[in-house]
Motif scaffolding. Structure first.
Motif, PDB file in Angstrom:
ATOM      1  N   GLU A 338       6.798   6.215  -0.692  1.00  0.00           N
ATOM      2  CA  GLU A 338       6.567   7.658  -0.686  1.00  0.00           C
ATOM      3  C   GLU A 338       5.374   8.039  -1.556  1.00  0.00           C
ATOM      4  N   ILE A 339       5.225   7.374  -2.691  1.00  0.00           N
ATOM      5  CA  ILE A 339       4.083   7.646  -3.556  1.00  0.00           C
ATOM      6  C   ILE A 339       2.788   7.232  -2.858  1.00  0.00           C
ATOM      7  N   CYS A 340       2.798   6.063  -2.236  1.00  0.00           N
ATOM      8  CA  CYS A 340       1.606   5.604  -1.507  1.00  0.00           C
ATOM      9  C   CYS A 340       1.235   6.586  -0.404  1.00  0.00           C
ATOM     10  N   GLU A 341       2.233   7.088   0.308  1.00  0.00           N
ATOM     11  CA  GLU A 341       1.976   8.030   1.397  1.00  0.00           C
ATOM     12  C   GLU A 341       1.452   9.355   0.864  1.00  0.00           C
ATOM     13  N   LYS A 342       2.096   9.892  -0.149  1.00  0.00           N
ATOM     14  CA  LYS A 342       1.749  11.208  -0.678  1.00  0.00           C
ATOM     15  C   LYS A 342       0.325  11.245  -1.208  1.00  0.00           C
ATOM     16  N   HIS A 343      -0.067  10.185  -1.916  1.00  0.00           N
ATOM     17  CA  HIS A 343      -1.372  10.176  -2.577  1.00  0.00           C
ATOM     18  C   HIS A 343      -2.421   9.367  -1.823  1.00  0.00           C
ATOM     19  N   GLN A 344      -2.077   8.894  -0.623  1.00  0.00           N
ATOM     20  CA  GLN A 344      -3.013   8.117   0.191  1.00  0.00           C
ATOM     21  C   GLN A 344      -3.602   6.954  -0.611  1.00  0.00           C
ATOM     22  N   VAL A 345      -2.714   6.196  -1.243  1.00  0.00           N
ATOM     23  CA  VAL A 345      -3.124   5.062  -2.081  1.00  0.00           C
ATOM     24  C   VAL A 345      -3.782   4.001  -1.210  1.00  0.00           C
ATOM     25  N   SER A 346      -4.957   3.535  -1.639  1.00  0.00           N
ATOM     26  CA  SER A 346      -5.666   2.500  -0.882  1.00  0.00           C
ATOM     27  C   SER A 346      -5.588   1.127  -1.541  1.00  0.00           C
ATOM     28  N   LYS A 347      -5.371   1.103  -2.865  1.00  0.00           N
ATOM     29  CA  LYS A 347      -5.306  -0.175  -3.575  1.00  0.00           C
ATOM     30  C   LYS A 347      -4.195  -0.104  -4.613  1.00  0.00           C
ATOM     31  N   VAL A 348      -3.417  -1.180  -4.708  1.00  0.00           N
ATOM     32  CA  VAL A 348      -2.274  -1.233  -5.617  1.00  0.00           C
ATOM     33  C   VAL A 348      -2.380  -2.471  -6.487  1.00  0.00           C
ATOM     34  N   LEU A 349      -2.120  -2.307  -7.779  1.00  0.00           N
ATOM     35  CA  LEU A 349      -1.962  -3.443  -8.688  1.00  0.00           C
ATOM     36  C   LEU A 349      -0.564  -3.386  -9.263  1.00  0.00           C
ATOM     37  N   ALA A 350       0.119  -4.536  -9.289  1.00  0.00           N
ATOM     38  CA  ALA A 350       1.482  -4.592  -9.817  1.00  0.00           C
ATOM     39  C   ALA A 350       1.807  -6.026 -10.207  1.00  0.00           C
ATOM     40  N   ALA A 351       2.913  -6.195 -10.896  1.00  0.00           N
ATOM     41  CA  ALA A 351       3.445  -7.534 -11.134  1.00  0.00           C
ATOM     42  C   ALA A 351       4.073  -8.051  -9.839  1.00  0.00           C
ATOM     43  N   PRO A 352       4.072  -9.369  -9.615  1.00  0.00           N
ATOM     44  CA  PRO A 352       4.717  -9.910  -8.411  1.00  0.00           C
ATOM     45  C   PRO A 352       6.165  -9.471  -8.247  1.00  0.00           C
ATOM     46  N   THR A 353       6.817  -9.139  -9.364  1.00  0.00           N
ATOM     47  CA  THR A 353       8.207  -8.698  -9.282  1.00  0.00           C
ATOM     48  C   THR A 353       8.354  -7.465  -8.406  1.00  0.00           C
ATOM     49  N   LEU A 354       7.379  -6.554  -8.433  1.00  0.00           N
ATOM     50  CA  LEU A 354       7.454  -5.376  -7.565  1.00  0.00           C
ATOM     51  C   LEU A 354       7.491  -5.792  -6.106  1.00  0.00           C
ATOM     52  N   LEU A 355       6.667  -6.754  -5.723  1.00  0.00           N
ATOM     53  CA  LEU A 355       6.641  -7.195  -4.333  1.00  0.00           C
ATOM     54  C   LEU A 355       7.944  -7.900  -3.958  1.00  0.00           C
ATOM     55  N   ARG A 356       8.502  -8.645  -4.901  1.00  0.00           N
ATOM     56  CA  ARG A 356       9.798  -9.265  -4.629  1.00  0.00           C
ATOM     57  C   ARG A 356      10.870  -8.190  -4.441  1.00  0.00           C
ATOM     58  N   ILE A 377      -3.708  -5.328  -2.145  1.00  0.00           N
ATOM     59  CA  ILE A 377      -2.652  -5.502  -3.133  1.00  0.00           C
ATOM     60  C   ILE A 377      -3.116  -6.592  -4.084  1.00  0.00           C
ATOM     61  N   THR A 378      -3.107  -6.309  -5.373  1.00  0.00           N
ATOM     62  CA  THR A 378      -3.445  -7.329  -6.345  1.00  0.00           C
ATOM     63  C   THR A 378      -2.328  -7.423  -7.371  1.00  0.00           C
ATOM     64  N   ALA A 379      -2.003  -8.641  -7.780  1.00  0.00           N
ATOM     65  CA  ALA A 379      -0.841  -8.885  -8.629  1.00  0.00           C
ATOM     66  C   ALA A 379      -1.227  -9.761  -9.811  1.00  0.00           C
ATOM     67  N   GLN A 380      -0.486  -9.588 -10.910  1.00  0.00           N
ATOM     68  CA  GLN A 380      -0.707 -10.420 -12.095  1.00  0.00           C
ATOM     69  C   GLN A 380       0.468 -10.273 -13.038  1.00  0.00           C
ATOM     70  N   GLY A 381       0.540 -11.163 -14.021  1.00  0.00           N
ATOM     71  CA  GLY A 381       1.565 -11.051 -15.053  1.00  0.00           C
ATOM     72  C   GLY A 381       2.730 -12.004 -14.914  1.00  0.00           C
ATOM     73  N   GLU A 382       2.943 -12.587 -13.727  1.00  0.00           N
ATOM     74  CA  GLU A 382       4.054 -13.496 -13.476  1.00  0.00           C
ATOM     75  C   GLU A 382       3.624 -14.518 -12.434  1.00  0.00           C
ATOM     76  N   PRO A 383       4.246 -15.694 -12.401  1.00  0.00           N
ATOM     77  CA  PRO A 383       3.981 -16.620 -11.290  1.00  0.00           C
ATOM     78  C   PRO A 383       4.276 -15.942  -9.954  1.00  0.00           C
ATOM     79  N   PHE A 384       3.455 -16.230  -8.962  1.00  0.00           N
ATOM     80  CA  PHE A 384       3.520 -15.558  -7.666  1.00  0.00           C
ATOM     81  C   PHE A 384       3.927 -16.587  -6.618  1.00  0.00           C
ATOM     82  N   ASP A 385       5.187 -16.516  -6.162  1.00  0.00           N
ATOM     83  CA  ASP A 385       5.688 -17.510  -5.215  1.00  0.00           C
ATOM     84  C   ASP A 385       5.087 -17.287  -3.835  1.00  0.00           C
TER      85      ASP A 385
END
Length: 637
Positions: A338-356, A377-385
């Motif tokens: 919903e946040i991505c839709e509302k603000h028309q987000v084009s690029k996201v950075l998060a820890a891999p845990t968010l994607l899990r 989508i770019t991720a960092q902070g944890e091993p990415f399976d």
């Protein structure tokens, strides 16, 4: 090395799809890689605005290098003023903010500059001067941006305290930093309810704190006590603003603490110019401004990634930053979409845990929210399976970039450059321009590709932390004592035949099982390779016979047959790593304790098994009920 890890490292490169390539970035990256490190950093410096030109790029080597001697620069001037002064960018949205209850605010570059300048002038009226320390005890609010840049504007040194910290953690950091002023919100909204911060600060406040500036987040008009000032009143008093102070690029800009209350807090110091240059370059290569972009750093301001990519690096690049206050599964599992839709987000950075977490929420939710504006989508902070990497890439249809860096390095420095380089699922790509590394054995000799060793950085770069606050000897011993002249990350890693970096985890997470040394990440790689395992954390616990044995906590798919998976994991780990690495126990649990930035708190899992309760600071935990769930999972066995 485990079979699972060896297979990952042997994975072929995945070329970017033609539609993901950005030709001008390919050419720019090629030119940057052709430069020497010093010439590269001179190029970066040329992208920014200097109050006085510098004479020399660098003097000295690690650990004593200094950068851009003779020059003067200001971070707020580069992140705010230069965009606000340009008619073409003054009205560009700098910040799209959303609170957990659904309230939102938009600030243009001109508006954010004006409020930050007013706050800076108001802080000066309270007696804050260049070199004074101001603590920022805030969640992801607009005021976190204005406070950081108010400090940058007048040369005050700031330190961001994680909004989840409790009384002991806050008190320890205020004492260690010697902060004279604290900026705090009355409360933060988290999982549908206000969590009081001002009350915690009042209980923790040491005598050295002379003034408190209070943001009325809840609108409740909290009564102020002696020495407390309302944020809006401070801004109103400084409405005329104050100019940016030109600063030596090597002066301290901020402190960030890297240890919990179970040991002496360690305030890592980053410099004015070094952090500015490195974060501009980091945001430029990892995310890359493109017209119309909205960049959401889905992390907490207390995690250095947020200042790197959003508050400093993102704004220095002229980007529009999305900022969200609360939990990403509140009030429903659809909040991220919903946040991505509302603000028309084009690029996201998060820890891999968010994607899990999104993967666990299910494909149906992703199908219902296709996110056509998303480009990266770019991720960092944890091993990415690999499974989660593939799921994210296939589900969202965008490039997925995995990056590696540390608090001390002040930026991520190894990753595939967005729009320009191929990827390998799970790897951290190659070192970006301006950085060189090596992997050494315990005696300090380089190891061949494909062999595990100690990851070190071998040349100076401006974003590296310069010291530990009031304890330079600790800085030298922590990072340069073992391998003199090289910065020790204290991580183990492997470089593959394509030059890609695979970080295996902290060297102190290597466990010794019956005289066999093995990284817990190697065991996790084998465990998460099972199709029924969504997430895993492996810790070592004492054993009378073997010294240490590995134990796994796993989150399984809803349809998994627990006993069957247990047996298969037992066989899988033994087959891939050898009988010595056999898991002593496997605990299924639907959730695990994590920080707000999504990092698994493995030390708490170890505490549960060894002591039956946590022995260290738990204030950084995102959801305290997760620890109760783990305790119940252990008790059931």
């Amino acid at each position: 090395m485990s079979d699972s890890l060896a297979q990952l490292i042997d994975t072929p490169l995945r070329p970017l799809r033609q539609e993901w390539l950005v030709p001008e970035r390919v050419e720019q990256l090629r030119a940057a890689r052709a430069l020497t490190p010093d010439d590269y950093w001179a190029w970066v410096a040329g992208q920014l605005r200097w109050s006085r030109p510098w004479r020399t790029v660098r003097t000295g080597e690690l650990p004593d290098a200094r950068w851009f001697e003779g020059g003067l620069v200001n971070v707020a001037d580069n992140c705010l003023d230069r965009w606000a002064e340009d008619p073409a960018t003054a009205d560009r949205p700098a910040l799209l903010w959303e609170g957990e209850p659904g309230d939102s605010r938009t600030y243009s570059y001109a508006e954010l500059t004006a409020e930050s300048a007013a706050l800076a002038a108001g802080l000066r009226d309270l007696g804050v001067r260049a070199g004074d320390v101001l603590a920022i005890y805030l969640p992801n609010l607009v005021e976190a941006f204005t406070a950081i840049h108010a400090c940058n504007r007048i040369g005050a040194i700031y330190t961001v305290l994680f909004a989840g910290f409790g009384e002991a953690a806050v008190a320890a950091r205020l004492v260690a930093s010697r902060a004279s002023v604290v900026l705090v919100a009355d409360a933060v909204y988290r999982r549908g309810k206000p969590v009081p911060l001002l009350d915690t600060l009042r209980a923790a406040r040491p005598p050295g704190v002379l003034a408190t500036v209070v943001v009325d987040r809840t609108g409740s008009g909290v009564p102020l006590r002696d020495g407390e000032h309302g944020y809006r009143a401070v801004c109103d008093a400084g409405r005329g603003g104050t100019p940016c102070v030109p600063l030596d690029p090597n002066e301290p800009s901020f402190l960030i603490f890297t240890s919990g209350t179970e040991s002496r807090p360690k305030g890592v110091v980053h410099s004015v110019g070094g952090f500015l240059l490195g974060t501009w370059a980091n945001a430029h290569w990892q995310a890359g401004y493109e017209p119309g972009d909205v960049y959401w750093v889905a992390a907490d301001v207390g995690w250095l990634t947020f200042p790197i990519q959003a508050v400093v690096g993102g704004l220095a690049g002229g980007m529009t930053i999305a900022c969200y206050e609360g939990a990403l599964d509140t009030p429903s599992c659809a909040r991220f979409y919903e946040i991505c839709e509302k603000h028309q987000v084009s690029k996201v950075l998060a820890a891999p845990t968010l994607l899990r977490m999104l993967r666990r929420f299910g494909d149906e939710l992703a199908v219902a929210h296709p996110l056509p504006a998303l480009k990266l989508i770019t991720a960092q902070g944890e091993p990415f399976d690999v499974d989660t990497f593939d799921w994210a890439s296939d589900t969202f249809g965008v490039p997925v970039v995995n990056a590696y860096g540390q608090t001390e390095t002040g930026s991520t420095w190894s990753y595939p450059v967005y729009g320009a380089e191929p990827v390998k699922a799970g790897s951290a790509g190659t070192a970006v321009p301006g950085h060189t590394f090596d992997i050494l054995d315990d005696d300090g000799a380089p190891v061949p590709d494909g062999v595990k060793g100690n990851l070190v950085l071998t040349s100076a770069f401006p974003t590296l932390a310069r010291t530990v606050w009031h304890d330079h000897d600790r800085y030298l011993s922590s990072y340069f004592g073992r391998f003199p002249g090289r910065y020790a990350t204290n991580d183990e890693a492997v470089r593959d035949a394509d030059g890609h970096l695979w970080v295996l985890g902290r060297a102190d997470d290597v466990i010794n099982v019956a005289a066999h040394r093995i990284s817990t990440m190697e065991i996790e790689a084998a465990v998460t390779g099972h199709p029924a395992v969504l997430e895993a954390a492996v810790v070592g616990i004492p054993d009378d016979t073997k010294g240490t044995v590995p134990v796994a906590f796993v989150t399984l798919r809803a349809d998994a047959q627990v006993e069957q998976v247990r047996a298969e994991l037992d066989r899988r780990v033994a087959a891939e790593l050898g009988g010595y690495a056999r898991l002593a126990a496997i605990y299924p649990t639907p959730v695990m304790p994590k920080t707000r930035t999504g990092k698994l708190m493995r030390r708490l899992l170890r505490d549960v098994l060894v002591h039956g309760h946590p022995t260290g600071d738990t204030s950084a935990m995102e959801d305290p009920t997760a620890l109760d769930t783990v305790l119940n999972a252990v008790a059931r066995e």
